[in-house]
Design an enzyme around this catalytic site. Structure first.
Site, PDB file in Angstrom:
ATOM      1  N   ASN A 115      -1.679  80.188  62.764  1.00 32.23           N
ATOM      2  CA  ASN A 115      -1.802  80.418  61.298  1.00 32.23           C
ATOM      3  C   ASN A 115      -2.891  79.908  60.691  1.00 32.23           C
ATOM      4  OD1 ASN A 115      -0.532  81.311  58.776  1.00 32.23           O
ATOM      5  ND2 ASN A 115      -0.184  79.301  58.669  1.00 32.23           N
ATOM      6  N   ARG A 173       1.829  84.356  52.890  1.00 36.33           N
ATOM      7  CA  ARG A 173       1.012  84.866  53.819  1.00 36.33           C
ATOM      8  C   ARG A 173      -0.490  84.199  53.716  1.00 36.33           C
ATOM      9  NH1 ARG A 173       4.397  89.714  54.285  1.00 36.33           N
ATOM     10  NH2 ARG A 173       5.524  89.443  56.208  1.00 36.33           N
ATOM     11  N   ASP A 182      -5.137  77.610  55.836  1.00 35.07           N
ATOM     12  CA  ASP A 182      -4.854  78.986  56.135  1.00 35.07           C
ATOM     13  C   ASP A 182      -5.774  79.708  56.642  1.00 35.07           C
ATOM     14  OD1 ASP A 182      -2.012  80.207  56.043  1.00 35.07           O
ATOM     15  OD2 ASP A 182      -3.236  81.682  54.917  1.00 35.07           O
ATOM     16  N   ARG A 210       5.460  81.525  72.300  1.00 37.67           N
ATOM     17  CA  ARG A 210       6.045  81.483  71.323  1.00 37.67           C
ATOM     18  C   ARG A 210       4.907  81.321  69.997  1.00 37.67           C
ATOM     19  NH1 ARG A 210       6.217  77.127  66.936  1.00 37.67           N
ATOM     20  NH2 ARG A 210       8.356  77.091  66.000  1.00 37.67           N
ATOM     21  N   ASP A 212       3.915  80.615  66.570  1.00 36.87           N
ATOM     22  CA  ASP A 212       4.271  79.577  65.184  1.00 36.87           C
ATOM     23  C   ASP A 212       4.023  80.160  63.993  1.00 36.87           C
ATOM     24  OD1 ASP A 212       5.098  76.760  64.297  1.00 36.87           O
ATOM     25  OD2 ASP A 212       3.152  76.759  63.552  1.00 36.87           O
ATOM     26  N   HIS A 216       4.200  83.290  57.979  1.00 32.29           N
ATOM     27  CA  HIS A 216       3.055  83.255  57.137  1.00 32.29           C
ATOM     28  C   HIS A 216       1.852  83.884  57.470  1.00 32.29           C
ATOM     29  CE1 HIS A 216       5.385  79.942  55.455  1.00 32.29           C
ATOM     30  NE2 HIS A 216       5.819  79.846  56.646  1.00 32.29           N
ATOM     31  N   GLU A 248       8.132  82.820  65.711  1.00 34.17           N
ATOM     32  CA  GLU A 248       9.080  82.243  64.872  1.00 34.17           C
ATOM     33  C   GLU A 248       8.976  82.816  63.511  1.00 34.17           C
ATOM     34  OE1 GLU A 248       9.328  77.703  62.698  1.00 34.17           O
ATOM     35  OE2 GLU A 248       7.503  78.684  63.142  1.00 34.17           O
ATOM     36  N   ARG A 352      17.536  80.080  74.988  1.00 33.25           N
ATOM     37  CA  ARG A 352      16.302  78.911  75.021  1.00 33.25           C
ATOM     38  C   ARG A 352      17.273  77.887  74.762  1.00 33.25           C
ATOM     39  NH1 ARG A 352      11.923  78.634  70.701  1.00 33.25           N
ATOM     40  NH2 ARG A 352      13.430  78.099  69.321  1.00 33.25           N
TER      41      ARG A 352
END
Length: 512
Positions: A115, A173, A182, A210, A212, A216, A248, A352
């Site tokens: 991200n 976002r 970003d 996974r 992250d 966003h 996530e 997990r």
């Protein structure tokens, strides 16, 4: 044609929900901040033999080195480049670990930070884990390379450039998450760089990611990146296997962005699960275990096939992220073992397990001022190895919850009962509950302040079983309690509320 496109769309996302586990293995462990050399050894000596399906590793890419505070854990979440040298080791050690884990049936899932890059205040210099030069002030990351053209600053409409209002999905976002630069994931160039990074890891043999901070990123941008990903390496996986994607997304309700926007692309982290589980075992807000007969989707969680579930993660065990004070962690070992046991016994979601390090907590007005502290490390900031004690626990500040007998044995319980239905529920109207998994396993909890003394239908074949919570089956003998199941499937259970671990679990492979 439209129908075909729909099927293709759905098919790709659906394949990305499959964790690609081997040999009926069902649970993964997050070896948070472990070095690659230690993970490789742990796969061979423990995770493989004990039936763990996989390991989630900390971000493997080059990251910033932060001096104030000294080398915090969160520096791993501030990329400088996609070079594969991090606090956990270099590219050769990473490749060796992926190979060795795969060779013993343990998948590797990478924590992918795509991200953003480092924080806007990251400065200029070579204070990075591979020594690459960068300049956060003018958004210059030549080791990728990214320039100021590759970031979202022009799209962000807030005065600060940071996310100021989580009620506005555009801000969430397009603006900076806590000051992190970003990336413009709508740009073909940026998408290509991210996909190249992920594809290199896929070709090395990882089973998935996974991802992250997905809240966003726009779902359409993520979809584009995922479509660029290679199939898994056929040395270890069947031809045509897609990387497992779990995203996530913190969604406890109350925000416009929901997990529902992401479940078509892969699985999603179900943060409500650990928050509710903690309330239940702490008996907060009037919660009782007897209310969990319909645990899972009946509690408003996402569909079973979309969920990755966990009691705690690296964020919320520190009070970051989601769930607040209800989250159970290794700091509350008695309740924690019960909660993890419940999770691993219950069929809902892909599970997990957390594996942590301890740190010196310092609570001021309810907040841990030391929540930044990084892994056990030497004076120069390098991460310490994980020593294994003679009793199989870990030393030097590594907690290794996954090695606790009660948790390790419940991972095996989950493997044994895999595919069996939730059955033979019993509760006392309070905090004593029991349930089975078809005719393969049965578990009983006493979280009341008085003894449990009851005869229950287990659904298991008659015989004598070893309780895998109080001990281990060792050949034909048992180091813990023994439970006798009659020919009618019924067994008597007694659990004093003062016991160290007030729960009992038996399964087909613990039969004596």
């Amino acid at each position: 044609m439209k129908l075909f496109v729909l099927i293709a769309l759905f098919g790709l996302g659906f394949a990305q929900h499959n964790p690609n586990t081997r040999d009926g293995r069902t649970a993964i462990v997050h070896l948070f901040e472990w070095r690659w050399a230690d993970i490789a050894a742990e796969c061979e000596r423990f995770l493989g033999p004990k039936g763990f399906a996989g390991v989630q590793i900390s971000p493997p890419n080059e990251h910033i080195l932060v001096s104030s505070p000294w080398r915090p854990w969160w520096q791993r979440y501030q990329p400088i480049s996609y070079n594969l040298c991090s606090r956990s080791g270099g590219e050769n050690e990473l490749r060796d670990m992926i190979t060795r884990c795969n060779n013993v049936g343990v998948n590797v899932y990478v924590d992918a930070v795509i991200n953003h890059m480092c924080g806007a205040g990251g400065g200029e210099g070579t204070h990075s884990s591979c020594g690459s030069w960068f300049n956060a002030n003018n958004k210059d990351f030549p080791s990728v390379p990214y320039s100021n053209l590759d970031f979202n600053d022009g799209k962000c409409k807030t005065g600060s450039g940071n996310i100021e209002n989580y009620g506005d999905p555009y801000q969430v976002r397009d603006c900076r998450l806590v000051g992190l630069l970003d990336l413009a994931l709508e740009k073909d160039y940026v998408r290509g760089k991210v996909a190249d990074f992920m594809n290199k890891l896929i070709d090395m043999g990882v089973a998935g990611f996974r991802v992250d901070a997905c809240k966003h990123m726009w779902p359409g941008d993520l979809d584009n990146v995922y479509r660029r990903l290679n199939n898994l390496n056929t040395k270890w996986f069947p031809g045509g296997s897609r990387p497992f994607i779990f995203q996530e997304v913190i969604d406890l309700g109350g925000e416009p962005i929901t997990t529902g926007e992401y479940v078509g692309l892969g699985r999603v982290t179900e943060f409500k699960y650990g928050a509710r589980l903690g309330e239940l075992f702490r008996k907060w807000n009037g919660q009782k275990l007897s209310y969990t007969k319909n645990w899972g989707e009946g509690w408003g969680f996402m569909a079973d096939g979309n969920a990755v579930v966990f009691t705690d993660n690296h964020d919320n065990q520190r009070g970051h992220g989601a769930g607040g004070a209800s989250i159970l962690t290794f700091w509350d070992p008695r309740l924690y073992k019960m909660a993890v046991g419940y999770m691993l016994a219950h069929p809902y979601g892909f599970t997990r397990v957390m594996s942590s390090y301890s740190w010196d907590r310092n609570f001021v007005n309810g907040k841990d001022e030391n929540d930044w502290i990084g892994p056990p490390s030497n004076g120069d900031g390098s991460t310490k190895p994980v020593p294994i004690n003679p009793d199989q626990t870990c030393g030097d500040g590594w907690v290794c919850e996954h090695r606790w007998r009660q948790i390790m044995n419940m991972v095996q319980f989950r493997n044994v009962v895999n595919g069996q239905p939730h059955a033979n529920w019993w509760d006392n109207g309070n905090n004593q509950v029991a349930f089975g998994r078809g005719n393969r396993g049965f578990i009983v909890f006493n979280n009341d302040d008085w003894a449990l003394d009851v005869t229950l239908n287990t659904g298991l074949p008659g015989g004598t079983y070893c309780d895998v919570i109080s001990g281990n089956k060792d050949g034909g003998s048992c180091t813990g309690k023994q439970i006798t199941v009659g020919g009618d499937g019924r067994a008597h259970f007694y659990i004093n509320n003062s016991e160290e671990d007030p729960f009992i679990a038996i399964h087909a492979d613990s039969k004596l």
